[in-house]
Design a protein around this motif. Structure first.
Motif, PDB file in Angstrom:
ATOM      1  N   ARG A 170       0.864  -1.118  -0.052  1.00 60.47           N
ATOM      2  CA  ARG A 170       0.045  -0.059   0.139  1.00 60.47           C
ATOM      3  C   ARG A 170       0.982   1.114   0.108  1.00 60.47           C
ATOM      4  O   ARG A 170       1.939   1.320   0.826  1.00 60.47           O
ATOM      5  CB  ARG A 170      -0.827  -0.036   1.310  1.00 60.47           C
ATOM      6  N   SER A 171       0.491   2.275  -1.046  1.00 63.80           N
ATOM      7  CA  SER A 171       0.965   3.529  -0.874  1.00 63.80           C
ATOM      8  C   SER A 171       2.534   3.405  -1.149  1.00 63.80           C
ATOM      9  O   SER A 171       3.373   4.113  -0.187  1.00 63.80           O
ATOM     10  CB  SER A 171       0.896   4.310   0.525  1.00 63.80           C
ATOM     11  N   GLY A 172       3.013   2.391  -1.932  1.00 64.16           N
ATOM     12  CA  GLY A 172       4.469   2.389  -2.123  1.00 64.16           C
ATOM     13  C   GLY A 172       5.312   1.647  -1.211  1.00 64.16           C
ATOM     14  O   GLY A 172       6.367   1.626  -1.213  1.00 64.16           O
ATOM     15  N   GLY A 173       4.631   0.855  -0.199  1.00 69.10           N
ATOM     16  CA  GLY A 173       5.515  -0.027   0.653  1.00 69.10           C
ATOM     17  C   GLY A 173       4.493  -1.020   1.119  1.00 69.10           C
ATOM     18  O   GLY A 173       3.344  -1.112   0.898  1.00 69.10           O
ATOM     19  N   PHE A 174       4.977  -1.909   2.121  1.00 70.98           N
ATOM     20  CA  PHE A 174       4.386  -2.894   2.665  1.00 70.98           C
ATOM     21  C   PHE A 174       3.408  -2.196   3.913  1.00 70.98           C
ATOM     22  O   PHE A 174       3.708  -1.496   4.452  1.00 70.98           O
ATOM     23  CB  PHE A 174       5.332  -4.214   3.258  1.00 70.98           C
ATOM     24  N   ASP A 175       2.231  -2.870   3.925  1.00 67.33           N
ATOM     25  CA  ASP A 175       1.441  -2.680   5.184  1.00 67.33           C
ATOM     26  C   ASP A 175       2.219  -2.796   6.361  1.00 67.33           C
ATOM     27  O   ASP A 175       2.823  -4.036   6.866  1.00 67.33           O
ATOM     28  CB  ASP A 175       0.204  -3.616   5.280  1.00 67.33           C
ATOM     29  N   PRO A 176       2.590  -1.807   7.295  1.00 66.87           N
ATOM     30  CA  PRO A 176       3.594  -1.977   8.229  1.00 66.87           C
ATOM     31  C   PRO A 176       3.312  -2.924   9.201  1.00 66.87           C
ATOM     32  O   PRO A 176       3.977  -3.639   9.665  1.00 66.87           O
ATOM     33  CB  PRO A 176       3.307  -0.443   9.059  1.00 66.87           C
ATOM     34  N   GLU A 177       1.805  -3.172   9.624  1.00 71.86           N
ATOM     35  CA  GLU A 177       1.547  -3.873  10.759  1.00 71.86           C
ATOM     36  C   GLU A 177       1.535  -5.283  10.036  1.00 71.86           C
ATOM     37  O   GLU A 177       2.362  -6.327  10.950  1.00 71.86           O
ATOM     38  CB  GLU A 177       0.030  -3.853  11.203  1.00 71.86           C
ATOM     39  N   ARG A 178       1.158  -5.520   9.044  1.00 73.19           N
ATOM     40  CA  ARG A 178       1.264  -7.024   8.505  1.00 73.19           C
ATOM     41  C   ARG A 178       2.750  -7.350   8.260  1.00 73.19           C
ATOM     42  O   ARG A 178       3.093  -8.657   8.528  1.00 73.19           O
ATOM     43  CB  ARG A 178       0.599  -7.097   7.314  1.00 73.19           C
ATOM     44  N   LEU A 179       3.732  -6.386   7.989  1.00 68.07           N
ATOM     45  CA  LEU A 179       5.062  -6.686   7.619  1.00 68.07           C
ATOM     46  C   LEU A 179       5.544  -7.158   9.163  1.00 68.07           C
ATOM     47  O   LEU A 179       6.421  -8.029   8.965  1.00 68.07           O
ATOM     48  CB  LEU A 179       5.604  -5.725   7.130  1.00 68.07           C
ATOM     49  N   GLU A 180       5.496  -6.168  10.060  1.00 68.70           N
ATOM     50  CA  GLU A 180       5.953  -6.760  11.422  1.00 68.70           C
ATOM     51  C   GLU A 180       5.462  -7.925  11.868  1.00 68.70           C
ATOM     52  O   GLU A 180       6.356  -9.097  12.340  1.00 68.70           O
ATOM     53  CB  GLU A 180       5.558  -5.634  12.446  1.00 68.70           C
ATOM     54  N   ASN A 181       4.380  -8.581  11.725  1.00 65.22           N
ATOM     55  CA  ASN A 181       3.900  -9.720  11.871  1.00 65.22           C
ATOM     56  C   ASN A 181       4.421 -10.822  11.282  1.00 65.22           C
ATOM     57  O   ASN A 181       4.793 -11.817  11.907  1.00 65.22           O
ATOM     58  CB  ASN A 181       2.355  -9.921  11.889  1.00 65.22           C
ATOM     59  N   ALA A 182       4.598 -10.522   9.808  1.00 68.73           N
ATOM     60  CA  ALA A 182       5.202 -11.781   9.110  1.00 68.73           C
ATOM     61  C   ALA A 182       6.769 -11.734   9.765  1.00 68.73           C
ATOM     62  O   ALA A 182       7.370 -12.790   9.207  1.00 68.73           O
ATOM     63  CB  ALA A 182       5.226 -11.155   7.761  1.00 68.73           C
ATOM     64  N   LEU A 183       7.626 -10.799   9.895  1.00 68.80           N
ATOM     65  CA  LEU A 183       8.949 -10.893  10.418  1.00 68.80           C
ATOM     66  C   LEU A 183       9.176 -11.411  11.775  1.00 68.80           C
ATOM     67  O   LEU A 183      10.329 -11.943  12.125  1.00 68.80           O
ATOM     68  CB  LEU A 183       9.545  -9.423  10.261  1.00 68.80           C
ATOM     69  N   MET A 184       8.309 -11.489  12.439  1.00 71.35           N
ATOM     70  CA  MET A 184       8.574 -12.049  13.871  1.00 71.35           C
ATOM     71  C   MET A 184       8.266 -13.589  14.130  1.00 71.35           C
ATOM     72  O   MET A 184       7.259 -13.878  14.411  1.00 71.35           O
ATOM     73  CB  MET A 184       7.472 -11.185  14.833  1.00 71.35           C
ATOM     74  N   VAL A 185       9.334 -14.206  13.517  1.00 68.44           N
ATOM     75  CA  VAL A 185       9.455 -15.639  13.384  1.00 68.44           C
ATOM     76  C   VAL A 185      10.509 -16.058  14.148  1.00 68.44           C
ATOM     77  O   VAL A 185      11.758 -15.756  13.863  1.00 68.44           O
ATOM     78  CB  VAL A 185       9.239 -16.019  11.802  1.00 68.44           C
ATOM     79  N   GLU A 186      10.402 -17.194  14.962  1.00 63.26           N
ATOM     80  CA  GLU A 186      11.188 -17.804  15.738  1.00 63.26           C
ATOM     81  C   GLU A 186      12.454 -18.324  14.722  1.00 63.26           C
ATOM     82  O   GLU A 186      13.628 -18.020  15.203  1.00 63.26           O
ATOM     83  CB  GLU A 186      10.876 -18.858  16.601  1.00 63.26           C
ATOM     84  N   ASN A 187      12.065 -18.912  13.787  1.00 64.09           N
ATOM     85  CA  ASN A 187      13.220 -19.661  12.812  1.00 64.09           C
ATOM     86  C   ASN A 187      14.016 -18.686  12.089  1.00 64.09           C
ATOM     87  O   ASN A 187      15.092 -18.937  11.687  1.00 64.09           O
ATOM     88  CB  ASN A 187      12.615 -20.758  12.038  1.00 64.09           C
ATOM     89  N   ARG A 188      13.369 -17.462  11.823  1.00 64.74           N
ATOM     90  CA  ARG A 188      14.097 -16.269  11.218  1.00 64.74           C
ATOM     91  C   ARG A 188      15.135 -15.897  12.263  1.00 64.74           C
ATOM     92  O   ARG A 188      16.233 -15.401  11.908  1.00 64.74           O
ATOM     93  CB  ARG A 188      12.942 -15.287  10.764  1.00 64.74           C
ATOM     94  N   VAL A 189      14.953 -15.814  13.511  1.00 67.97           N
ATOM     95  CA  VAL A 189      15.771 -15.270  14.582  1.00 67.97           C
ATOM     96  C   VAL A 189      17.153 -16.532  14.487  1.00 67.97           C
ATOM     97  O   VAL A 189      18.039 -16.120  14.609  1.00 67.97           O
ATOM     98  CB  VAL A 189      15.166 -15.374  16.112  1.00 67.97           C
ATOM     99  N   ASP A 190      16.881 -17.656  14.598  1.00 67.58           N
ATOM    100  CA  ASP A 190      17.757 -18.643  14.363  1.00 67.58           C
ATOM    101  C   ASP A 190      18.640 -18.549  13.140  1.00 67.58           C
ATOM    102  O   ASP A 190      19.787 -18.722  13.338  1.00 67.58           O
ATOM    103  CB  ASP A 190      17.168 -20.229  14.531  1.00 67.58           C
ATOM    104  N   GLU A 191      18.075 -18.221  12.116  1.00 67.41           N
ATOM    105  CA  GLU A 191      18.702 -18.306  10.857  1.00 67.41           C
ATOM    106  C   GLU A 191      19.378 -16.950  10.951  1.00 67.41           C
ATOM    107  O   GLU A 191      20.876 -16.862  10.468  1.00 67.41           O
ATOM    108  CB  GLU A 191      17.640 -18.098   9.749  1.00 67.41           C
ATOM    109  N   MET A 192      18.992 -15.871  11.567  1.00 67.88           N
ATOM    110  CA  MET A 192      20.005 -14.774  11.366  1.00 67.88           C
ATOM    111  C   MET A 192      21.267 -14.984  12.332  1.00 67.88           C
ATOM    112  O   MET A 192      22.450 -14.786  12.124  1.00 67.88           O
ATOM    113  CB  MET A 192      19.149 -13.569  12.402  1.00 67.88           C
TER     114      MET A 192
END
Length: 939
Positions: free
Chosen positions: A402-424
């Motif tokens: 939306r409006s040239g970028g990701f929906d902020p709330e939905r983006l944060e929800n999608a990024l808060m994943v435990e296996n992504r933390v382990d991958e980092m």
């Protein structure tokens, strides 16, 4: 030509093969490799992780012997090795209790598969050893030499003071490192930016080299009568200190420093205090304080705007920090009220992501400019290792756009994943850091994401904090100090809405991008947080998680903007990209990231879409209602006038497509005189002087008195008085006739050229077009940073302007368009710029120039030059005359000229023209020869 040196010897010289390339090739092709080195650090190991994974996947075996000699080897890097089962490692304990008192200083790389080879020399497994230091490594392929090398490795491998690598052994060694007083020197003290004190300290300082150069230009501008200027300098160069030094040079007794970030203001106050000391009284206009009668006021925009006492004062000096924000209405309103002698805008980039034009606020006076690439190349900033890692934990396709970028709330929800933390954390472990401890900043998508990441690491036993714009500035500064303290356990900051710009935390050695890049400008600003020089680190580790989404290329575009295209190209290229990183930097993309970028690349917008999107951004976000062609300068990602003409025919054509054209523009016929006048003004006339543009502007500003209009141009643009000549002496009529044709009657514009454009808009429309070219021309002819010839880098590409600037002269296209130029700059110098391919020139100027071998060049002079007259005699007798000859070679017309260094005259044949053979004082690397000759053939 003799066999290229790089096939048998590797020295990490510019444009040549490096030991890093040798190791990478071995891991991609061999199955058995043995390496013994004294020093082993993350800065080297992190660069071969991708190849090591492929090596291990196909069953390869690497034997790695590393020493603790001098405690240089990084314990954390050794722990990363344990994550690879295909690597069998032993640790030599040098000077340890119970072991022989003997250091292991071997550097050998044995590739045991057929065809077998061995490299023995000076390269340790570090950034310097593999990539950036000048080394000497010799390749051996003979059977006898290989057997001896393998025997030596086996002897070292089986020594009684070499033990199998284990966590317990590493922990014991790490304790020794912590207790040791020996700290390996990373950066020579002379390279440390003395104007950048450790966070929170105060001491007297002196200008660094960049600041000295900028101070000279600022003084020249003031002497020419300018009252406003901007300095564009990469993060970490020392812009705030520069402002303080310039205010001191200006003799400022009253000063207003403006910023909208509280950390900037507190740091700025400390900075000015360290330069001025107690000779001034300091005050604040923020945080509940309003000190209006002190000498130096440090204020937020809001506080200053709401204080009639501040806006009613006359300040001798005004500083606008983060000047790229200055086009916002709040800034504009405040600046319009202020009365000052001189205003200085400070920014790392004048190109705002939202398109606002800020250079216009300082009359396009860019006093000094040093972008990030040059700052790194000159050793003013820390090099970086960028790792692009495929982000496979997030389905970006499910997040609304939306409006040239990701929906902020939905983006944060999608990024808060435990296996992504382990991958980092996994990638952080294997890519590592350089320094006494990890000092990392993770840039997050929002406040909730930052808090989630900090909590996730604390649950895993790692000290981490979230810092956001909601935290009080005092609390943020306390956390920043803890992070930079080597003895404090805090290792990670996860941030949102802070640290994008302005705050100096020199000890940062790791930057992680944990959210999609939606702005190339912000990406560079955040990257800059870790580029401050520090004696504790020699490289910044950058991890970027690249997802499959439409903005995935933005980070790549940002890196492309950092491409050092003029540097000699080495054999390794970044997949998909024609990018040569800045000096001592690396860009590494894993295979999955390359796949993602290939897929995203298919959906690249057309040129028409790019131009239309750019115009709409300008129209919607600039504070003026009518974007002009010059406004394309407000953003580095904007299309060029050539792009606009190619896509829409003209600026008016773009306005019409954007549904932003006025009635008179809609009614213009493309063949009409008025339309052709505007179209002519959109083109670069390649004028060697400003006169024809001044005359055109004058004919539009004062149609009835073009002579007076010509004079008025220099009042409107006072910096161009450096080229002023009375109209009668300017001899521009012929140029105007060539460029305007029948639109020019010999005195002024014809009535037909003017009649379809409202009189009150004619000057504005022409000015908005020619300013694009005028700004570029001014930077070229009068805005160059003057340097000395010793600052030239061997085998690097230079424009003609840059060459002239390196001989302490401003570029003048009328004087510096020759192939042979003389300069008096700390001694006499002759510069020879020549082309390998002259086939595009007229017959009498088609000369024969060629690289004879890696130490000799044959050059043909101009037709009238002889050995016994003028410049020809100076070239032949240069040694007796004390003249230094410098040779620059272009593959063909319009190519950058590669500096081949000082040369000496050997012999000459014939006269008018002369055919001269030069001896190069520095051999040309084989890959530089290939690049020069390859570009010649391609062109």
């Amino acid at each position: 030509m003799q066999e290229p040196l790089s096939k048998s010897v590797v020295g990490n010289l510019p444009g040549q093969r490096r030991m890093l390339d040798v190791v990478r090739d071995a891991l991609l092709s061999a199955n058995r490799v043995s390496i013994a080195v004294s020093f082993f650090r993350y800065s080297g190991f992190g660069l071969i992780c991708e190849e090591l994974e492929q090596f291990q996947a196909r069953g390869g075996t690497l034997r790695l012997l590393v020493s603790t000699y001098m405690c240089v080897t990084q314990p954390e890097a050794l722990k990363a090795v344990l994550e690879y089962p295909g690597v069998i490692s032993r640790l030599h304990l040098a000077h340890q209790q119970g072991c022989k008192d003997q250091g292991l200083h071997a550097k050998m790389y044995v590739i045991e598969d057929e065809p077998a080879e061995c490299w023995i020399g000076s390269s340790n497994f570090t950034k310097g050893g593999l990539s950036t230091n000048i080394e000497a490594n010799l390749r051996h392929v003979g059977q006898h030499e290989l057997l001896e090398a393998q025997g030596l490795f086996e002897y070292l491998w089986l020594r009684e003071d070499a033990f199998p690598l284990s966590h317990e052994l590493i922990d014991a060694y790490a304790q020794t490192v912590r207790q040791s007083l020996v700290q390996p020197a990373k950066i020579p003290a002379t390279h440390i930016d003395q104007s950048q004190p450790v966070y929170g300290s105060e001491r007297n300082v002196k200008p660094n080299q960049a600041q000295v150069e900028a101070l000279t230009r600022l003084n020249e501008l003031r002497e020419s009568g300018e009252r406003r200027a901007a300095v564009v300098a990469a993060p970490g160069v020392g812009k705030t200190f520069l402002a303080a030094f310039d205010a001191l040079a200006h003799g400022a007794r009253s000063l207003l420093f403006l910023s909208n970030r509280l950390e900037h203001l507190t740091q700025a106050e400390r900075t000015f205090n360290s330069v001025f000391g107690d000779t001034r009284i300091y005050g604040r206009a923020y945080g509940g304080r309003l000190d209006t009668n002190v000498d130096f006021v440090f204020a937020t925009i809001a506080s200053a705007s709401n204080s009639t006492k501040l806006t009613g004062r006359t300040f001798e000096y005004v500083v606008v920090d983060e000047f790229h924000h200055a086009s916002a209405p709040s800034y504009r309103a405040l600046l319009a009220q202020l009365d000052y002698d001189f205003l200085l805008g400070l920014t790392a980039t004048p190109e705002r992501q939202d398109g606002h034009d800020v250079l216009a606020l300082c009359d396009y006076n860019v006093a000094y400019e040093v972008r990030l690439v040059e700052a790194i190349n000159r050793g003013w900033l820390l090099p970086f290792h960028y790792f692009g890692i495929a982000d496979e934990s997030v389905d970006y396709g499910s997040i609304p756009w939306r409006s040239g970028g990701f929906d902020p709330e939905r983006l944060e929800n999608a990024l808060m994943v435990e296996n992504r933390v382990d991958e980092m954390l996994h990638h952080c472990r294997i890519r590592g850091f350089d320094g006494p401890k990890r000092i990392a900043v993770g840039f997050c998508a929002g406040v909730r994401h930052a808090q989630y990441m900090a909590d996730a690491l604390r649950r895993r036993g790692i000290e981490a904090r979230a810092v956001t714009g909601m935290d009080h500035v005092a609390e943020r500064e306390k956390i920043y100090k803890q992070l930079q303290d080597p003895s404090h356990p805090l290792e990670w900051l996860f941030v949102a809405d802070v640290l994008n710009e302005g705050v100096d935390l020199p000890a940062i050695n790791t930057v992680v991008f944990l959210r999609p890049t939606e702005s190339a400008t912000i990406f560079i600003q955040q990257l800059g947080r870790g580029l401050r020089l520090t004696p504790q680190s020699e490289v910044l580790t950058v991890l970027d998680f690249v997802g499959h989404h439409r903005s995935a290329w933005l980070a790549v575009d940002a890196l492309d903007a950092l491409s050092d295209r003029n540097a000699p190209r080495g054999p390794s290229t970044v997949p998909l990209l024609d990018i040569t990183p800045p000096k001592d930097c690396e860009i590494v993309l894993d295979a999955k990231t390359v796949e993602i970028l290939k897929k995203v690349q298919r959906y690249a917008p057309s040129r028409k879409d790019l131009c239309l999107t750019a115009y709409k951004r300008l129209h919607q976000e600039l504070d003026i209602s009518r974007p002009q062609l010059v406004d394309l300068l407000s953003d580095a990602n904007m299309p060029t006038p050539s792009d606009v003409r190619s896509a829409f025919g003209s600026w008016i054509g773009l306005r019409q497509a954007a549904e932003d054209a006025q009635a008179w523009e809609l009614s213009l016929d493309r063949d009409s005189a008025s339309y052709q006048l505007l179209l002519s003004a959109e083109k670069d006339w390649q004028a060697q002087r400003v006169y024809p543009y001044a005359a055109l502007w004058g004919m539009c500003a004062m149609p009835d008195d073009p002579d007076a209009g010509y004079e008025a141009f220099y009042q409107r643009f006072p910096r161009w008085r450096a080229e002023y000549k009375p109209y009668a002496e300017s001899k521009v009529a012929d140029t105007l006739k060539r460029k305007l044709g029948d639109l020019f009657d010999g005195v002024g514009l014809t009535k037909g050229a003017r009649q379809e454009i409202p009189a009150d808009l004619l000057r504005e429309e022409i000015e908005g077009r020619i300013q694009y070219t005028l700004e570029k021309d001014f930077r070229s002819r009068h805005g160059g940073i003057l340097r000395r010839p010793e600052a030239l880098d061997l085998h690097r590409g230079y424009s003609r302007q840059e060459i002239v600037n390196h001989f302490n002269s401003q570029y003048d296209p009328a004087r510096h368009n020759m192939g042979v130029m003389t300069f008096d700059c700390a001694g006499e110098h002759i510069v020879i710029i020549t082309k390998l391919d002259t086939s595009s020139a007229i017959a009498r100027h088609q000369y024969t120039n060629r690289i004879k071998d890696d130490s000799h060049f044959m050059w043909t002079s101009q037709n009238k030059q002889t050995r016994n007259s003028g410049t020809g005699r100076m070239i032949v007798e240069h040694r007796n005359l004390g003249i230094t000859l410098h040779l620059f070679v272009q593959p063909s017309s319009h190519s950058m000229a590669s500096y081949l260094g000082p040369v000496d005259f050997i012999s000459a044949e014939e006269d008018a023209p002369m055919r001269v053979t030069f001896q190069l004082r520095n051999r040309i690397p084989s890959m530089v020869i290939e690049q020069l000759q390859g570009e010649q053939r391609k062109d």
